[in-house]
Design an enzyme around this catalytic site. Structure first.
Site, mmCIF file in Angstrom:
data_model
loop_
_atom_site.group_PDB
_atom_site.id
_atom_site.type_symbol
_atom_site.label_atom_id
_atom_site.label_comp_id
_atom_site.label_asym_id
_atom_site.label_seq_id
_atom_site.Cartn_x
_atom_site.Cartn_y
_atom_site.Cartn_z
ATOM 1 N N HIS A 8 0.867 -1.186 0.000
ATOM 2 C CA HIS A 8 0.000 0.000 0.000
ATOM 3 C C HIS A 8 0.906 1.239 0.000
ATOM 4 O O HIS A 8 1.897 1.275 0.732
ATOM 5 C CB HIS A 8 -0.865 -0.018 1.262
ATOM 6 C CG HIS A 8 -1.903 1.056 1.315
ATOM 7 N ND1 HIS A 8 -1.609 2.357 1.622
ATOM 8 C CD2 HIS A 8 -3.231 1.019 1.078
ATOM 9 C CE1 HIS A 8 -2.723 3.075 1.580
ATOM 10 N NE2 HIS A 8 -3.725 2.286 1.246
ATOM 11 N N ASP B 258 -12.766 3.227 -1.438
ATOM 12 C CA ASP B 258 -11.946 3.544 -0.267
ATOM 13 C C ASP B 258 -12.484 4.806 0.393
ATOM 14 O O ASP B 258 -12.783 5.794 -0.275
ATOM 15 C CB ASP B 258 -10.494 3.751 -0.721
ATOM 16 C CG ASP B 258 -9.533 3.750 0.444
ATOM 17 O OD1 ASP B 258 -9.894 3.228 1.518
ATOM 18 O OD2 ASP B 258 -8.420 4.289 0.287
ATOM 19 N N HIS B 259 -12.568 4.758 1.683
ATOM 20 C CA HIS B 259 -13.085 5.883 2.470
ATOM 21 C C HIS B 259 -14.426 6.369 1.893
ATOM 22 O O HIS B 259 -15.000 5.721 1.022
ATOM 23 C CB HIS B 259 -12.081 7.038 2.533
ATOM 24 C CG HIS B 259 -10.801 6.647 3.220
ATOM 25 N ND1 HIS B 259 -9.735 7.495 3.379
ATOM 26 C CD2 HIS B 259 -10.419 5.480 3.798
ATOM 27 C CE1 HIS B 259 -8.762 6.871 4.006
ATOM 28 N NE2 HIS B 259 -9.150 5.643 4.267
ATOM 29 N N HIS C 246 -7.776 0.436 -4.538
ATOM 30 C CA HIS C 246 -8.544 1.286 -3.614
ATOM 31 C C HIS C 246 -8.937 2.514 -4.417
ATOM 32 O O HIS C 246 -8.056 3.254 -4.853
ATOM 33 C CB HIS C 246 -7.667 1.783 -2.458
ATOM 34 C CG HIS C 246 -7.318 0.742 -1.448
ATOM 35 N ND1 HIS C 246 -6.593 1.035 -0.316
ATOM 36 C CD2 HIS C 246 -7.620 -0.579 -1.377
ATOM 37 C CE1 HIS C 246 -6.448 -0.068 0.395
ATOM 38 N NE2 HIS C 246 -7.046 -1.057 -0.224
ATOM 39 N N TYR D 232 -14.406 5.460 7.238
ATOM 40 C CA TYR D 232 -15.146 4.297 6.751
ATOM 41 C C TYR D 232 -16.655 4.361 7.009
ATOM 42 O O TYR D 232 -17.231 3.424 7.565
ATOM 43 C CB TYR D 232 -14.550 3.022 7.353
ATOM 44 C CG TYR D 232 -13.176 2.717 6.788
ATOM 45 C CD1 TYR D 232 -13.027 1.935 5.649
ATOM 46 C CD2 TYR D 232 -12.026 3.274 7.356
ATOM 47 C CE1 TYR D 232 -11.775 1.679 5.107
ATOM 48 C CE2 TYR D 232 -10.770 3.034 6.816
ATOM 49 C CZ TYR D 232 -10.654 2.236 5.695
ATOM 50 O OH TYR D 232 -9.418 1.993 5.145
ATOM 51 N N CYS E 217 -3.657 2.366 -4.325
ATOM 52 C CA CYS E 217 -4.555 3.283 -3.619
ATOM 53 C C CYS E 217 -4.500 4.632 -4.334
ATOM 54 O O CYS E 217 -3.565 5.419 -4.144
ATOM 55 C CB CYS E 217 -4.150 3.414 -2.156
ATOM 56 S SG CYS E 217 -5.233 4.547 -1.270
HETATM 57 C C1 DNO Z 1 -6.504 3.629 5.807
HETATM 58 C C2 DNO Z 1 -5.932 2.542 4.998
HETATM 59 C C3 DNO Z 1 -4.661 1.968 5.580
HETATM 60 C C4 DNO Z 1 -4.227 0.745 4.796
HETATM 61 C C5 DNO Z 1 -2.921 0.154 5.280
HETATM 62 C C6 DNO Z 1 -2.468 -0.975 4.386
HETATM 63 O O1 DNO Z 1 -7.630 3.944 5.632
HETATM 64 O O2 DNO Z 1 -5.764 2.930 3.686
HETATM 65 O O3 DNO Z 1 -4.902 1.602 6.891
HETATM 66 O O4 DNO Z 1 -5.177 -0.250 4.939
HETATM 67 O O5 DNO Z 1 -1.934 1.119 5.286
HETATM 68 O O6 DNO Z 1 -1.424 -1.666 4.990
#
Ligand code: DNO
Length: 405
Positions: free
Chosen positions: A247, A365-366, A312, A382, A285
């Site tokens: 990530h 994501d988010h 993501h 989240y 991401c």
């Molecule tokens: C936060 C996430 C991170 C991600 C980790 C992966 O929202 O994007 O916690 O899961 O960094 O290791």
């Protein structure tokens, strides 16, 4: 409709039985795969088969699948190459083998020192939209220099940023200053197996101790520690049929004087060159990469699409002084249609090459917290409905891109 086989796999990060979102609700909303971790196992320990099996059964009982782990944490001992490193690497390999037995195909990790991610405001008001998250550079500098009082922190900022940070700090009440530190060190870290758990009282001192361990570790040294880690675990991942997915750093630029090695296209080049195995991949991401103005996120995805094992999808808006906020899934620096197209083309390529698992898992994501999320307990970033909105937007985009909506 886009033919099912050309769609990204709809996945969702689920934090286990305590999560306010139920597996049944996910199934009803078209989710195919759950992304989760054994959050109750301390970092560095082996994930035992029976614990993996328990979670797998829970997920499958609701008609869902579990093939992506986010994350199997890489410990500070591995990142700093200190005493427990070899033991933790052995445990990591055992966990990978155990996970493979239960059908896990992708394992996410990161190589960020100490902090997993950082924001200065977890309830940033986006007019007419809801609550989002902000990384305000002067506020972060105020935290670093005046609240945390990291030795020599001032040296890491321009004179202009120092002055802005000073003025931010002067305008804060002591409670606001403490809340900022608590958010950065504890609230954003505890729930994702960060180094600083939610139960530590003297968190600022503990945090400083962790930062201090990186005094003699620069980017080159951290990179060599990552290379050593990959050299050890990639052969196990290959044998087990697991793709590792790093990530990106969030934010993808230096913070708190720490080394930072995975935030740009040259970092991706380094990763691929250092360990060319296809099992050495990326959790792409988009939001994290987008928070740096010199990153062309679509180009980054295009160049390394064959290494993207998980996507993501989210977006940010970056301000003049380097601050950024999360601006919804489709709005912001990332050209989301172009990015989704890159992923679709990549799936097509994999299919043509006879790859069985050619569909790339994606999670919204988010998300922005709107009125329907009021009163629903969620971890920062989240929200239940904010994420669902993102998923629907991305799904609609996939259909439009296929020209068949
Ligand atoms: C936060 C996430 C991170 C991600 C980790 C992966 O929202 O994007 O916690 O899961 O960094 O290791």
């Amino acid at each position: 409709m886009v033919r099912m086989e050309m769609k990204l796999i709809k996945s969702w990060r689920w934090f286990g039985v305590k999560d306010a979102v139920s597996l049944e609700w996910l199934k009803q909303n078209g989710i195919e795969q759950v992304v989760t971790a054994l959050h109750h196992i301390p970092n560095g320990e082996v994930w035992p088969p029976d614990e993996i099996e328990k979670v797998k059964k829970q997920i499958e009982a609701s008609g869902l699948h579990w093939t992506v782990v986010e994350s199997l944490p890489v410990t500070e001992a591995i990142k700093t190459a200190s005493a427990l490193r070899d033991k933790h690497i052995e445990n990591y390999k055992t966990s990978l083998k155990n996970l493979a037995k239960y059908g896990i195909k992708t394992v996410v990790y990161n190589f960020m020192p100490v902090l997993d991610w950082a924001r200065t405001d977890l309830n940033y008001h986006l007019p007419g939209k809801g609550e989002s998250m902000l990384f305000d550079y002067p506020t972060f500098a105020a935290f670093d220099i005046f609240i945390l009082k990291r030795p020599d922190a001032a040296k890491d900022y321009s004179a202009e940023m120092y002055t802005q940070a000073e003025s931010v700090y002067k305008n804060m009440t002591p409670d606001e200053a403490e809340k900022l530190a608590h958010n950065i060190i504890v609230v954003t870290q505890g729930f994702i197996d960060g180094v600083i758990g939610s139960d530590i009282d003297n968190y600022k001192q503990e945090f400083l101790k962790h930062l201090n361990r990186y005094q003699s570790i620069d980017d080159a040294k951290l990179r060599s520690n990552l290379a050593d880690f990959l050299k050890e675990v990639i052969p196990t991942a290959e044998e087990a049929g697991i793709n590792l997915a790093i990530h990106p750093d969030d934010p993808p630029f230096p913070v708190l004087g720490l080394p930072r090695i995975f935030g740009s296209i040259s970092d991706m080049e380094w990763l691929a060159k250092t360990n060319p195995s296809p099992n050495n991949g990326i959790a792409f991401c988009a939001g994290s990469f987008s928070a740096r103005k010199d990153n062309d996120v679509v180009e980054m995805a295009k160049r390394f699409s064959n290494r993207i094992h998980f996507a993501h999808l989210r977006n940010t808006t970056v301000l003049e002084n380097g601050s950024f906020y999360e601006s919804g899934h489709l709005e912001g620096r990332v050209n989301m249609p172009a990015l989704v197209m890159v992923l679709q083309n990549e799936m097509q390529r994999r299919l043509k090459n006879g790859c069985i698992d050619y569909r790339i898992p994606m999670r919204p994501d988010h998300g922005i917290k709107g009125p329907e999320d009021e009163g629903i307990n969620s971890n920062p970033g989240y929200p239940k409905y904010g994420r669902l909105k993102g998923l629907k937007e991305i799904t609609a985009l996939e259909e439009q891109l296929a020209g068949n909506s």
